[in-house]
Design a protein around this motif. Structure first.
Motif, PDB file in Angstrom:
ATOM      1  N   LEU A 119       0.842  -1.183   0.000  1.00  0.00           N
ATOM      2  CA  LEU A 119       0.000   0.000   0.000  1.00  0.00           C
ATOM      3  C   LEU A 119       0.884   1.242   0.000  1.00  0.00           C
ATOM      4  O   LEU A 119       1.964   1.232   0.596  1.00  0.00           O
ATOM      5  N   LEU A 120       0.410   2.298  -0.667  1.00  0.00           N
ATOM      6  CA  LEU A 120       1.114   3.576  -0.703  1.00  0.00           C
ATOM      7  C   LEU A 120       0.234   4.647  -0.077  1.00  0.00           C
ATOM      8  O   LEU A 120      -0.972   4.703  -0.347  1.00  0.00           O
ATOM      9  N   ALA A 121       0.840   5.505   0.745  1.00  0.00           N
ATOM     10  CA  ALA A 121       0.104   6.601   1.368  1.00  0.00           C
ATOM     11  C   ALA A 121      -0.334   7.606   0.303  1.00  0.00           C
ATOM     12  O   ALA A 121       0.429   7.933  -0.599  1.00  0.00           O
ATOM     13  N   VAL A 122      -1.555   8.100   0.454  1.00  0.00           N
ATOM     14  CA  VAL A 122      -2.100   9.079  -0.482  1.00  0.00           C
ATOM     15  C   VAL A 122      -1.972  10.484   0.098  1.00  0.00           C
ATOM     16  O   VAL A 122      -1.892  11.451  -0.645  1.00  0.00           O
ATOM     17  N   ASP A 123      -1.943  10.594   1.426  1.00  0.00           N
ATOM     18  CA  ASP A 123      -1.845  11.907   2.063  1.00  0.00           C
ATOM     19  C   ASP A 123      -0.745  11.922   3.121  1.00  0.00           C
ATOM     20  O   ASP A 123      -0.262  10.883   3.547  1.00  0.00           O
ATOM     21  N   ALA A 124      -0.368  13.099   3.541  1.00  0.00           N
ATOM     22  CA  ALA A 124       0.718  13.260   4.509  1.00  0.00           C
ATOM     23  C   ALA A 124       0.340  12.785   5.908  1.00  0.00           C
ATOM     24  O   ALA A 124       1.213  12.493   6.720  1.00  0.00           O
ATOM     25  N   THR A 125      -0.944  12.675   6.196  1.00  0.00           N
ATOM     26  CA  THR A 125      -1.387  12.229   7.524  1.00  0.00           C
ATOM     27  C   THR A 125      -1.340  10.707   7.669  1.00  0.00           C
ATOM     28  O   THR A 125      -1.534  10.191   8.754  1.00  0.00           O
ATOM     29  N   HIS A 126      -1.125  10.005   6.582  1.00  0.00           N
ATOM     30  CA  HIS A 126      -1.106   8.535   6.554  1.00  0.00           C
ATOM     31  C   HIS A 126      -2.452   7.931   6.968  1.00  0.00           C
ATOM     32  O   HIS A 126      -2.504   6.858   7.535  1.00  0.00           O
ATOM     33  N   HIS A 127      -3.541   8.640   6.646  1.00  0.00           N
ATOM     34  CA  HIS A 127      -4.879   8.104   6.883  1.00  0.00           C
ATOM     35  C   HIS A 127      -5.439   7.459   5.623  1.00  0.00           C
ATOM     36  O   HIS A 127      -6.179   6.482   5.700  1.00  0.00           O
ATOM     37  N   SER A 128      -5.109   8.000   4.467  1.00  0.00           N
ATOM     38  CA  SER A 128      -5.612   7.485   3.194  1.00  0.00           C
ATOM     39  C   SER A 128      -4.486   6.760   2.453  1.00  0.00           C
ATOM     40  O   SER A 128      -3.388   7.293   2.307  1.00  0.00           O
ATOM     41  N   TRP A 129      -4.806   5.561   1.995  1.00  0.00           N
ATOM     42  CA  TRP A 129      -3.847   4.713   1.287  1.00  0.00           C
ATOM     43  C   TRP A 129      -4.502   4.140   0.036  1.00  0.00           C
ATOM     44  O   TRP A 129      -5.722   4.106  -0.072  1.00  0.00           O
ATOM     45  N   ARG A 130      -3.687   3.657  -0.880  1.00  0.00           N
ATOM     46  CA  ARG A 130      -4.153   2.921  -2.067  1.00  0.00           C
ATOM     47  C   ARG A 130      -3.312   1.665  -2.187  1.00  0.00           C
ATOM     48  O   ARG A 130      -2.117   1.680  -1.916  1.00  0.00           O
ATOM     49  N   VAL A 131      -3.961   0.605  -2.622  1.00  0.00           N
ATOM     50  CA  VAL A 131      -3.232  -0.642  -2.876  1.00  0.00           C
ATOM     51  C   VAL A 131      -2.447  -0.449  -4.167  1.00  0.00           C
ATOM     52  O   VAL A 131      -3.028  -0.132  -5.208  1.00  0.00           O
ATOM     53  N   LYS A 132      -1.144  -0.628  -4.110  1.00  0.00           N
ATOM     54  CA  LYS A 132      -0.308  -0.494  -5.306  1.00  0.00           C
ATOM     55  C   LYS A 132      -0.267  -1.814  -6.066  1.00  0.00           C
ATOM     56  O   LYS A 132      -0.499  -1.834  -7.269  1.00  0.00           O
ATOM     57  N   ARG A 133       0.051  -2.906  -5.347  1.00  0.00           N
ATOM     58  CA  ARG A 133       0.138  -4.198  -6.035  1.00  0.00           C
ATOM     59  C   ARG A 133       0.126  -5.331  -5.011  1.00  0.00           C
ATOM     60  O   ARG A 133       0.332  -5.121  -3.831  1.00  0.00           O
ATOM     61  N   ARG A 134      -0.073  -6.508  -5.541  1.00  0.00           N
ATOM     62  CA  ARG A 134       0.003  -7.724  -4.720  1.00  0.00           C
ATOM     63  C   ARG A 134       1.454  -8.144  -4.650  1.00  0.00           C
ATOM     64  O   ARG A 134       2.178  -8.096  -5.644  1.00  0.00           O
ATOM     65  N   LEU A 135       1.876  -8.561  -3.485  1.00  0.00           N
ATOM     66  CA  LEU A 135       3.245  -9.044  -3.283  1.00  0.00           C
ATOM     67  C   LEU A 135       3.258 -10.570  -3.268  1.00  0.00           C
ATOM     68  O   LEU A 135       2.247 -11.193  -2.911  1.00  0.00           O
ATOM     69  N   PRO A 136       4.399 -11.159  -3.632  1.00  0.00           N
ATOM     70  CA  PRO A 136       4.470 -12.634  -3.630  1.00  0.00           C
ATOM     71  C   PRO A 136       4.428 -13.191  -2.210  1.00  0.00           C
ATOM     72  O   PRO A 136       4.647 -12.571  -1.259  1.00  0.00           O
TER      73      PRO A 136
END
Length: 98
Positions: A81-98
């Protein structure tokens, strides 16, 4: 899991691009390397998970096997997951890991 991190997912399962909300992620120095988490999905289902802050804006999330409210089984998976905002409240799934 009284001290587990609460993670809210905007859908019934995780996938690349999916929005994730984490209200109280311990990102301060001295925070535990690996933390217990409870994932709550939009359909009301939930799963146990562990999370690891990999870098300041990257989080590894390992979600245990669970079933959606429609009883569709979802296998255990590991996500980045990657943070979308500086507060680290909103995230997005970037990719599936092995």
């Amino acid at each position: 899991m009284p001290n587990a991190i609460q993670i809210q997912v905007a859908d019934s399962h995780l996938y690349p691009g999916c929005a994730v909300r984490i209200a109280d992620l311990p990102v301060a120095a001295g925070a535990p390397d690996l933390a217990e988490a409870r994932v709550e999905f939009a359909d009301g289902s939930g799963a146990h998970a562990t999370c690891h802050l990999r870098a300041h804006d990257e989080l590894e999330l390992t979600v245990d096997r669970y079933a959606t409210q429609k009883r569709h089984p979802i296998d255990a998976r590991h996500w980045l997951l990657l943070a979308v905002d500086a507060t680290h409240h909103s995230w997005r799934v970037k990719r599936r890991l092995p």
